[in-house]
Design a protein around this motif. Structure first.
Motif, PDB file in Angstrom:
ATOM      1  N   HIS A   1     -10.434  -2.038  21.912  1.00  0.00           N
ATOM      2  CA  HIS A   1     -11.281  -2.420  23.059  1.00  0.00           C
ATOM      3  C   HIS A   1     -10.438  -3.133  24.184  1.00  0.00           C
ATOM      4  N   ARG A   2     -10.849  -3.121  25.486  1.00  0.00           N
ATOM      5  CA  ARG A   2      -9.756  -3.817  26.154  1.00  0.00           C
ATOM      6  C   ARG A   2      -9.689  -5.217  25.985  1.00  0.00           C
ATOM      7  N   GLY A   3      -8.519  -5.697  26.009  1.00  0.00           N
ATOM      8  CA  GLY A   3      -8.118  -7.168  25.985  1.00  0.00           C
ATOM      9  C   GLY A   3      -8.288  -7.630  24.303  1.00  0.00           C
ATOM     10  N   ILE A   4      -8.671  -6.775  23.320  1.00  0.00           N
ATOM     11  CA  ILE A   4      -9.112  -7.359  22.218  1.00  0.00           C
ATOM     12  C   ILE A   4      -7.917  -6.566  21.336  1.00  0.00           C
ATOM     13  N   MET A   5      -7.197  -7.194  20.634  1.00  0.00           N
ATOM     14  CA  MET A   5      -6.004  -6.700  19.511  1.00  0.00           C
ATOM     15  C   MET A   5      -6.523  -6.389  18.414  1.00  0.00           C
ATOM     16  N   PRO A   6      -6.493  -5.157  17.569  1.00  0.00           N
ATOM     17  CA  PRO A   6      -6.945  -4.887  16.340  1.00  0.00           C
ATOM     18  C   PRO A   6      -6.016  -5.468  15.196  1.00  0.00           C
ATOM     19  N   ILE A   7      -6.532  -5.679  14.260  1.00  0.00           N
ATOM     20  CA  ILE A   7      -5.831  -6.511  13.225  1.00  0.00           C
ATOM     21  C   ILE A   7      -4.356  -5.695  12.913  1.00  0.00           C
ATOM     22  N   ALA A   8      -4.496  -4.191  12.675  1.00  0.00           N
ATOM     23  CA  ALA A   8      -3.237  -3.726  12.541  1.00  0.00           C
ATOM     24  C   ALA A   8      -2.092  -3.793  13.328  1.00  0.00           C
ATOM     25  N   GLU A   9      -2.319  -4.059  14.748  1.00  0.00           N
ATOM     26  CA  GLU A   9      -1.211  -4.343  15.709  1.00  0.00           C
ATOM     27  C   GLU A   9      -0.973  -5.761  15.526  1.00  0.00           C
ATOM     28  N   LEU A  10      -1.602  -6.487  15.027  1.00  0.00           N
ATOM     29  CA  LEU A  10      -1.322  -7.848  14.984  1.00  0.00           C
ATOM     30  C   LEU A  10      -0.448  -8.158  13.860  1.00  0.00           C
ATOM     31  N   MET A  11      -0.681  -7.350  12.814  1.00  0.00           N
ATOM     32  CA  MET A  11       0.333  -7.516  11.524  1.00  0.00           C
ATOM     33  C   MET A  11       1.382  -6.551  11.686  1.00  0.00           C
ATOM     34  N   ASP A  12       1.598  -5.767  12.734  1.00  0.00           N
ATOM     35  CA  ASP A  12       2.886  -4.750  13.112  1.00  0.00           C
ATOM     36  C   ASP A  12       3.745  -5.933  13.886  1.00  0.00           C
ATOM     37  N   LEU A  13       3.176  -6.822  14.656  1.00  0.00           N
ATOM     38  CA  LEU A  13       4.079  -7.856  15.435  1.00  0.00           C
ATOM     39  C   LEU A  13       4.954  -8.743  14.549  1.00  0.00           C
ATOM     40  N   GLY A  14       4.431  -8.742  13.335  1.00  0.00           N
ATOM     41  CA  GLY A  14       4.966  -9.735  12.480  1.00  0.00           C
ATOM     42  C   GLY A  14       6.425  -9.125  12.162  1.00  0.00           C
ATOM     43  N   GLN A  15       6.594  -8.230  12.325  1.00  0.00           N
ATOM     44  CA  GLN A  15       7.906  -7.854  11.949  1.00  0.00           C
ATOM     45  C   GLN A  15       9.234  -8.514  12.737  1.00  0.00           C
ATOM     46  N   SER A  16       8.704  -9.157  13.841  1.00  0.00           N
ATOM     47  CA  SER A  16       9.661  -9.548  14.744  1.00  0.00           C
ATOM     48  C   SER A  16       9.984 -10.921  14.382  1.00  0.00           C
ATOM     49  N   VAL A  17       9.352 -11.755  13.513  1.00  0.00           N
ATOM     50  CA  VAL A  17       9.509 -12.972  13.056  1.00  0.00           C
ATOM     51  C   VAL A  17      10.615 -13.000  11.745  1.00  0.00           C
ATOM     52  N   SER A  18      11.727 -13.874  11.887  1.00  0.00           N
ATOM     53  CA  SER A  18      12.673 -13.452  10.794  1.00  0.00           C
ATOM     54  C   SER A  18      12.104 -14.395   9.581  1.00  0.00           C
ATOM     55  N   ASP A  19      12.791 -13.945   8.534  1.00  0.00           N
ATOM     56  CA  ASP A  19      12.369 -14.637   7.370  1.00  0.00           C
ATOM     57  C   ASP A  19      12.653 -16.338   7.470  1.00  0.00           C
ATOM     58  N   GLU A  20      13.655 -16.668   8.158  1.00  0.00           N
ATOM     59  CA  GLU A  20      14.101 -18.214   8.288  1.00  0.00           C
ATOM     60  C   GLU A  20      13.158 -18.891   9.283  1.00  0.00           C
ATOM     61  N   GLU A  21      12.251 -18.236  10.298  1.00  0.00           N
ATOM     62  CA  GLU A  21      11.379 -18.938  11.054  1.00  0.00           C
ATOM     63  C   GLU A  21      10.172 -18.893  10.194  1.00  0.00           C
ATOM     64  N   TYR A  22       9.597 -17.792   9.445  1.00  0.00           N
ATOM     65  CA  TYR A  22       8.527 -17.980   8.847  1.00  0.00           C
ATOM     66  C   TYR A  22       8.619 -18.960   7.437  1.00  0.00           C
ATOM     67  N   ASN A  23       9.787 -19.251   6.896  1.00  0.00           N
ATOM     68  CA  ASN A  23       9.761 -20.155   5.874  1.00  0.00           C
ATOM     69  C   ASN A  23       9.885 -21.417   6.444  1.00  0.00           C
ATOM     70  N   ALA A  24      10.540 -21.699   7.370  1.00  0.00           N
ATOM     71  CA  ALA A  24      10.336 -22.991   8.167  1.00  0.00           C
ATOM     72  C   ALA A  24       9.174 -23.322   8.463  1.00  0.00           C
ATOM     73  N   ARG A  25       8.253 -22.423   9.241  1.00  0.00           N
ATOM     74  CA  ARG A  25       6.703 -22.871   9.509  1.00  0.00           C
ATOM     75  C   ARG A  25       6.080 -23.038   8.198  1.00  0.00           C
ATOM     76  N   LYS A  26       6.465 -22.576   7.166  1.00  0.00           N
ATOM     77  CA  LYS A  26       5.400 -22.574   5.951  1.00  0.00           C
ATOM     78  C   LYS A  26       5.963 -23.980   5.307  1.00  0.00           C
ATOM     79  N   ALA A  27       7.235 -24.228   5.315  1.00  0.00           N
ATOM     80  CA  ALA A  27       7.588 -25.628   4.846  1.00  0.00           C
ATOM     81  C   ALA A  27       6.977 -26.810   5.549  1.00  0.00           C
TER      82      ALA A  27
END
Length: 191
Positions: A161-187
């Motif tokens: 739908h125009r302007g609405i991101m499907p969950i699969a697309e959101l999950m695919d975008l996660g590949q651009s976040v490094s392990d270091e960034e992600y682990n730092a946020r979780k911490a």
């Protein structure tokens, strides 16, 4: 008299522990949607969604409103929000346009997750009524006059739908976040 110990742990940390202890056991089963995840698979879905939210710029303390029935990725988003320190709030599925608008205004939610609809209520049509800017939306942060805090709208489904991101697309975008960034946020997240 029994003794108990209080253990401080985040929701994301609890998921990590259970997934490590029982990786192959069923965690989420939703027969109506032919959806089944082991603890390891569910944890991986949560990581992908959390990283996707980070890739889009979702910050610790941002609000994520979810307007959905019990669909498989409802839990995914709840745990993803917890993993990155976002605040999740649920929107009553019986609400109509004016009530949705009120909740989004009052909560100052930056993010909204929806389903297609339920029974005779088309949630997508309601969102377009409340946020008419979505019909012209391209990419980047959403700019809505009546809801100035709202930046993103997602669909817990596969339709486009125009302007609405499907969950699969959101999950695919996660590949651009490094392990270091992600682990730092979780911490940064604490009980």
């Amino acid at each position: 008299m029994s003794t108990f110990f209080l253990r401080e742990q985040t929701l994301g940390g609890l998921l990590d522990d259970v997934a490590a202890r029982f990786p192959d056991n069923e965690a989420v089963v939703h027969a109506d949607h032919n959806f089944c995840r082991s603890w390891a698979g569910f944890s991986a879905d949560v990581d992908a969604a959390a990283r996707g939210l980070m890739a889009l710029g979702v910050q610790k303390g941002e609000k994520i409103a979810i307007w959905a029935t019990n669909v498989p990725h409802w839990l995914t988003i709840m745990f993803a929000a917890a993993r990155i320190g976002a605040i999740m709030l649920t929107v009553n599925t019986n609400y109509r346009d004016s009530e949705l608008r009120y909740v989004l205004e009052q909560s100052e939610s930056e993010n909204l997750f929806i389903i297609e609809g339920m029974r005779d209520h088309d949630f997508v049509a309601s969102v377009y009524e409340v946020i008419p800017e979505l019909r012209r939306y391209r990419r980047g942060p959403l700019h809505c006059k009546s809801l100035p805090h709202l930046r993103r709208v997602f669909l817990l489904g596969t339709e486009r739908h125009r302007g609405i991101m499907p969950i699969a697309e959101l999950m695919d975008l996660g590949q651009s976040v490094s392990d270091e960034e992600y682990n730092a946020r979780k911490a940064e997240v604490s009980p």
